[in-house]
Design a protein around this motif. Structure first.
Motif, PDB file in Angstrom:
ATOM      1  N   VAL A 799      11.959   4.876 -13.524  1.00 23.65           N
ATOM      2  CA  VAL A 799      12.716   4.698 -12.439  1.00 23.65           C
ATOM      3  C   VAL A 799      13.809   4.060 -12.593  1.00 23.65           C
ATOM      4  O   VAL A 799      13.845   2.763 -13.012  1.00 23.65           O
ATOM      5  CB  VAL A 799      11.663   4.310 -11.336  1.00 23.65           C
ATOM      6  N   PHE A 801      16.893   1.671 -11.026  1.00 24.66           N
ATOM      7  CA  PHE A 801      16.998   0.801 -10.052  1.00 24.66           C
ATOM      8  C   PHE A 801      18.507   0.870  -9.586  1.00 24.66           C
ATOM      9  O   PHE A 801      19.373   0.568 -10.548  1.00 24.66           O
ATOM     10  CB  PHE A 801      16.489  -0.585 -10.072  1.00 24.66           C
ATOM     11  N   ASP A 818       3.514   3.154  -5.565  1.00 26.45           N
ATOM     12  CA  ASP A 818       3.958   3.316  -4.218  1.00 26.45           C
ATOM     13  C   ASP A 818       5.599   2.628  -4.190  1.00 26.45           C
ATOM     14  O   ASP A 818       5.957   2.091  -5.173  1.00 26.45           O
ATOM     15  CB  ASP A 818       3.221   3.121  -3.230  1.00 26.45           C
ATOM     16  N   GLN A 819       5.971   2.633  -3.157  1.00 22.70           N
ATOM     17  CA  GLN A 819       7.539   2.055  -3.152  1.00 22.70           C
ATOM     18  C   GLN A 819       7.465   0.830  -3.148  1.00 22.70           C
ATOM     19  O   GLN A 819       8.296   0.210  -3.869  1.00 22.70           O
ATOM     20  CB  GLN A 819       8.086   2.443  -1.506  1.00 22.70           C
ATOM     21  N   VAL A 822       7.015  -0.632  -6.642  1.00 27.10           N
ATOM     22  CA  VAL A 822       8.337  -0.524  -7.518  1.00 27.10           C
ATOM     23  C   VAL A 822       9.486  -1.354  -6.889  1.00 27.10           C
ATOM     24  O   VAL A 822      10.083  -1.838  -7.927  1.00 27.10           O
ATOM     25  CB  VAL A 822       8.707   1.137  -7.243  1.00 27.10           C
ATOM     26  N   LEU A 823       9.449  -1.565  -5.903  1.00 27.58           N
ATOM     27  CA  LEU A 823      10.326  -2.418  -5.041  1.00 27.58           C
ATOM     28  C   LEU A 823      10.224  -3.828  -5.688  1.00 27.58           C
ATOM     29  O   LEU A 823      11.210  -4.646  -6.148  1.00 27.58           O
ATOM     30  CB  LEU A 823      10.375  -2.600  -3.618  1.00 27.58           C
ATOM     31  N   VAL A 844      15.788   0.821   2.028  1.00 25.18           N
ATOM     32  CA  VAL A 844      15.214   1.288   0.544  1.00 25.18           C
ATOM     33  C   VAL A 844      15.166   2.647   0.512  1.00 25.18           C
ATOM     34  O   VAL A 844      14.387   3.239   1.418  1.00 25.18           O
ATOM     35  CB  VAL A 844      14.043   0.364   0.111  1.00 25.18           C
ATOM     36  N   TYR A 846      13.424   5.528  -1.982  1.00 19.10           N
ATOM     37  CA  TYR A 846      12.819   5.614  -3.108  1.00 19.10           C
ATOM     38  C   TYR A 846      12.500   7.199  -3.198  1.00 19.10           C
ATOM     39  O   TYR A 846      11.722   7.777  -2.611  1.00 19.10           O
ATOM     40  CB  TYR A 846      11.393   4.713  -3.097  1.00 19.10           C
ATOM     41  N   PRO A 848      10.448   9.238  -5.646  1.00 18.78           N
ATOM     42  CA  PRO A 848       9.307   8.946  -6.844  1.00 18.78           C
ATOM     43  C   PRO A 848       9.649   9.606  -8.085  1.00 18.78           C
ATOM     44  O   PRO A 848      10.061  10.842  -8.195  1.00 18.78           O
ATOM     45  CB  PRO A 848       7.955   9.381  -6.226  1.00 18.78           C
ATOM     46  N   LEU A 852      15.055   4.125  -7.162  1.00 20.81           N
ATOM     47  CA  LEU A 852      14.926   3.295  -6.171  1.00 20.81           C
ATOM     48  C   LEU A 852      16.238   2.612  -5.821  1.00 20.81           C
ATOM     49  O   LEU A 852      16.921   2.129  -6.564  1.00 20.81           O
ATOM     50  CB  LEU A 852      13.991   2.111  -6.348  1.00 20.81           C
ATOM     51  N   ASN A 853      16.721   2.801  -4.701  1.00 21.69           N
ATOM     52  CA  ASN A 853      18.018   2.571  -4.157  1.00 21.69           C
ATOM     53  C   ASN A 853      17.738   1.613  -3.241  1.00 21.69           C
ATOM     54  O   ASN A 853      17.517   1.933  -2.225  1.00 21.69           O
ATOM     55  CB  ASN A 853      19.096   3.548  -3.757  1.00 21.69           C
TER      56      ASN A 853
END
Length: 858
Positions: A799, A801, A818-819, A822-823, A844, A846, A848, A852-853
């Motif tokens: 993922v 970032f 899950d978000q 990952v966050l 945020v 996300y 998957p 992840l922005n």
RNA sequence: GCCCGGAUGGCGGAAUGGUAGACGCUGCGGACUUAAAAUCCGUUCCUUGCAAAAGGGUGAGGGUUCGAGUCCCUCUCCGGGCACCA
């Protein structure tokens, strides 16, 4: 069976496998196979004396890859090749040297065939065809006879394109900007008796059926534009005065009828002589003569000023009984619509220009009320709007007014809706030796009465020469082929007659009015009064004839009783894929559709379209980025490349250059990269003694990364071949081999799977490796590898970032993460943390497995 | 004039709206070699920086979006087709 070479030596292995395929007939397509069929067709070449051009192997390699792939996929693949061999260059060579075209042709074909075979294409050579072979053109003649019988072939004395340099007439399609498509010679108008095919009878179907074809859009649009359907109305304008004459015009804008302030008829229009007044006759005659002498280049040159003369006659506008002058002007073409127009200078650019030039009144009848007040009277205005100055129709929108005006005129029998096509009938005769002879004889009028009903076309085809009428009669189908005679000179007469006209003993025949049989007039006249003296048609057919139906002959190339047997057509049908250059967008591809539709109507075939899926390969430019040409000295010869690098390298490089459809320059240095790749493939599988590499294991593949990449490669190569994205397929294979190179060991199965992927692209090398890896030839029928979607999956996914849309790092995370997880992982990264420092997270995003922005601001 | 298509490093090109430059060529540096070829390793969008990193960047300008080479609008240039078809 494999060669004994220890190194990758294309010069040794390629001829070896070519001989193998030839002797084993590896690519023979059986007609009775219990497999689904797949028909891959190339546009067959004209076998010129210059030999194969690099553009040929480009398209042919792409189709060959597809054919080989489909074979591996379990299809019974029909992949044939032949020769479109009638044509001017061979005849011109004959004129210069006296060599019979048959001799030149055989030599050229021999050369082409050899060159094509050296490229390792998987053609079924048992199905080779040659359009100049009497066994082939017998059926070209047969199709012509059917067209003739059904009234779709006729003769017409008409102004046609005559090329003084080529000493022949040309079709509209063969003339570009007043010059011949072939040779770029100037052309001029001449009135000659010509055979014409009624392609316009198929105009609507040719247009309509385009919609269902899987063709490049641009090609469809070109055909659409060439057919040029337009809807409008024909309107009758009576001529003022003591005359029954009237002029019929075609217009797409009946709504502008009240704005017609003059009329124009074409100089060639038959009414010119009837309506011109005595005091204007001299000026009109002079103008008409001048127009006839003009080349079409001069006539269509937009930069020039409009010209014309007043005939002295007036016509009556049927909606308001206004008298308007009738002019003759060459901006109106006799061959389109009715050859006459109502001129509405306010709403047509050309009429406006003409009216301004000759001070003719300009009356606005359409107003665009969407425009600001100040611009509404700007003329000419050619768009839609609301009618003004139009009597009872004023105030109506233009589209509705068009319908109502046409309707009103129709009630008075002065007008009717009409559809016109830009497409003209196909000028089908050439004054040449090297073409298919017409299976037609000419009879004087009194003899035509004796003709058996079965031999008569729906409408008699006739012409008048020197005060005598001649009627066309068909030669018996059983007498086909009508072959070309031996001649002493191939020199065209230059008078519009073919060299065949000089061959008296061929031209003059006794013709059987009951059977259509002929015997030479040099023989005694046979018994019975149904044997008539007749002259053969001496024109020949254009080069396009043979290619109009060749896709059918491949199905059944030696059939003596049928063009193609119903059973063979039933099984093979039409090509599933047709690959060839875009230069034939309107010529060959339109003519072939026409003939195929005609054969469909005859019941010879059961599909209405010949080429359902079409792809154009792009042009390959010279190394200097210019079109390859002898004069530039930038021509790349396939033979040279094969000698230096091998056919496999040439094939792969042609595909690797870029997207197949793109125009792209050749780079000699670039092929080095492909050669390196092929050597690398060899080295990864074969050791220095020529045996299998010792690091290849017999056990199943264990390396998960190798497996994942292998399955990804199987997937990508297969999908790319289906879509002819062959450049990226090769990239993927390179990526895979680069990976193999970095592994300590890999399994035999992995190696063999890769060889099967490589086989469509580089078949010689693949055969050689296939056998050296312990398999028996041929790899061509080894099933295509299946990829396992499960192998493409990984436990974790990367993922990326981002902070505020900018890359700030990435991490492998579990697929199902899950978000929040990952966050958290993202925030742990210093680089991400730095950019979040002192900011508040606003949002945020996300996705998957992707990204992840974190949107953050102070 | 009208209708299409295109524009991404030094070059050919790659990128389902998700790290621009995959893959290859070229260039540069290195290994192997007596040497060369072949092969292998590294490097190669620009700017700043020793580095970590930061900023900019897909023909130009604007817009939509958390995010645009990709979608929308305007423009420039290149390629192709049509071109007095009423």
């Amino acid at each position: 069976m494999a060669t004994n070479r220890t190194d990758y030596e294309p010069a040794a292995i390629e001829p070896h496998w070519q001989q193998y395929w030839e002797s084993q007939k590896t690519f023979r397509a059986p007609d009775d196979a219990d497999k689904p069929k797949y028909y891959v067709l190339d546009m067959f070449p004209y076998p010129s004396g210059a030999g194969l051009h690099i553009g040929h192997p480009e398209g042919y390699t792409a189709s060959d890859i597809l054919a080989r792939y489909k074979r591996a996929r379990g299809f019974n693949v029909l992949h044939p090749m032949g020769w479109d061999a009638f044509g001017l260059p061979t005849e011109q060579y004959a004129i210069q040297t006296g060599t019979h075209p048959t001799v030149t042709n055989a030599r050229n074909i021999e050369n082409f065939r050899g060159q094509i075979k050296r490229l390792g294409f998987s053609y079924d050579w048992d199905r080779e065809i040659d359009t100049t072979d009497p066994d082939y053109y017998r059926w070209t003649q047969w199709i012509f006879l059917q067209l003739f019988k059904r009234g779709l072939a006729y003769v017409d004395e008409r102004p046609v394109w005559w090329c003084p340099e080529l000493k022949t007439v040309l079709a509209n399609e063969e003339v570009i900007d007043g010059r011949s498509e072939r040779g770029n010679h100037p052309v001029e108008r001449r009135n000659l008796r010509q055979w014409v095919l009624r392609i316009t009878a198929y105009a609507d179907r040719l247009l309509e059926d385009l919609k269902g074809l899987d063709w490049p859009d641009s090609t469809k649009r070109q055909q659409e534009a060439w057919i040029g359907r337009s809807e409008g109305a024909e309107i009758e304008f009576p001529i003022a005065g003591d005359t029954e004459e009237s002029l019929r015009v075609y217009t797409t804008r009946p709504d502008t009828l009240f704005g017609a302030t003059y009329m124009v008829i074409a100089p060639e229009h038959p009414a010119v002589n009837k309506i011109v007044t005595a005091e204007n006759r001299d000026a009109v005659d002079a103008y008409v003569r001048k127009a006839a002498q003009k080349s079409d280049l001069e006539r269509t040159d937009l930069a020039k000023e409009k010209t014309g003369v007043f005939t002295g006659a007036y016509a009556i506008n049927p909606v308001n009984d206004q008298k308007i002058p009738v002019w003759v002007a060459d901006y109106v073409l006799v061959s389109y619509g009715t050859g006459a127009i109502m001129a509405v200078p306010a709403h047509d650019d050309r009429d406006h220009e003409f009216a301004t030039e000759f001070s003719i009144p300009i009356l606005q009848v359409i107003e665009n009320q969407d425009l600001p007040e100040a611009e509404r009277a700007d003329l000419p205005y050619t768009g839609p709007g609301v009618l003004i100055n139009s009597g009872a129709f004023s105030g109506l929108p233009s589209d509705e007014a068009a319908r109502r005006i046409t309707g009103t005129l129709a009630e008075r029998n002065l007008g009717r809706p009409s559809v016109q096509y830009r497409l003209r009938d196909w000028l089908f005769s050439r004054q040449r030796f090297w073409g298919e002879p017409f299976p037609i004889v000419w009879l004087p009028a009194q003899d035509y009465d004796k003709l058996d009903a079965d031999l008569r076309p729906e409408e008699p085809v006739r012409y008048t020469a020197d005060g005598r009428e001649w009627y066309a009669a068909p030669i018996a189908e059983s007498a086909l082929p009508l072959t070309l005679p031996e001649v002493e000179s191939y020199q065209p007469s230059g008078t519009g007659e073919s060299p065949l006209a000089n061959v008296k003993e061929w031209v003059d025949v006794w013709y059987n009015a009951r059977t259509g049989q002929t015997v030479p007039a040099t023989d005694p006249r046979p018994e019975g009064d149904h044997w008539l003296a007749a002259r053969r048609e001496t024109n020949t057919m254009p080069q396009w004839a043979g290619s109009c139906w060749y896709h059918l002959r491949y199905l059944d190339p030696r059939n003596q009783d049928h063009l193609v047997s119903p059973e063979r057509f039933q099984y093979w049908g039409v090509p599933d894929y047709y690959i060839g250059g875009a230069e034939h967008a309107v010529l060959h591809l339109l003519y072939a559709r026409f003939w195929h539709k005609f054969l469909y109507d005859l019941g010879v075939v059961t599909e209405p379209e010949p080429y359902k899926k079409l792809f154009h390969q792009g042009i390959i430019l010279g190394e200097d980025g210019e079109k390859m040409s002898k004069s530039r000295g930038n021509v790349v010869n396939p033979d040279t490349i094969i000698e230096e690098h091998g056919a496999d390298a040439l094939r792969a490089y042609l595909m690797f250059l870029g997207p197949l459809e793109a125009m792209k320059p050749w780079k000699s240095q670039g092929i080095e990269g492909i050669t390196r790749f092929l050597k690398k493939v060899w080295r990864e599988l074969i050791d220095r003694e020529g045996n299998r590499q010792s690091r290849i294991t017999d056990a199943p593949e264990t390396d998960t990364e190798t497996l994942r990449l292998l399955h990804e490669t199987i997937k990508k190569v297969g999908e790319d071949i289906e879509a002819l994205r062959l450049n990226t397929a090769i990239s993927q294979m390179m990526i895979f081999v680069n990976h193999l190179q970095k592994t300590d060991t890999f399994s035999l199965e992995t190696g063999k799977t890769f060889v099967r992927l490589l086989a469509p692209f580089c078949p010689h090398l693949a055969e050689e490796l296939w056998e050296r890896l312990g398999e028996t030839p041929s790899v061509c029928y080894a099933p295509w590898p299946e990829y396992d979607p499960a192998r493409l999956e990984t436990e974790t996914v990367k993922v990326v970032f981002q902070v505020n849309g900018k890359y700030r790092g990435d991490a492998q995370v579990p697929k199902a993460a899950d978000q929040d997880t990952v966050l958290a992982a993202a925030k742990d990264q210093p680089r991400v943390a730095t950019h979040l420092d002192g900011k508040t997270i606003r949002k945020v995003i996300y996705v998957p497995g992707k990204i992840l922005n974190i949107v953050a601001s102070p």
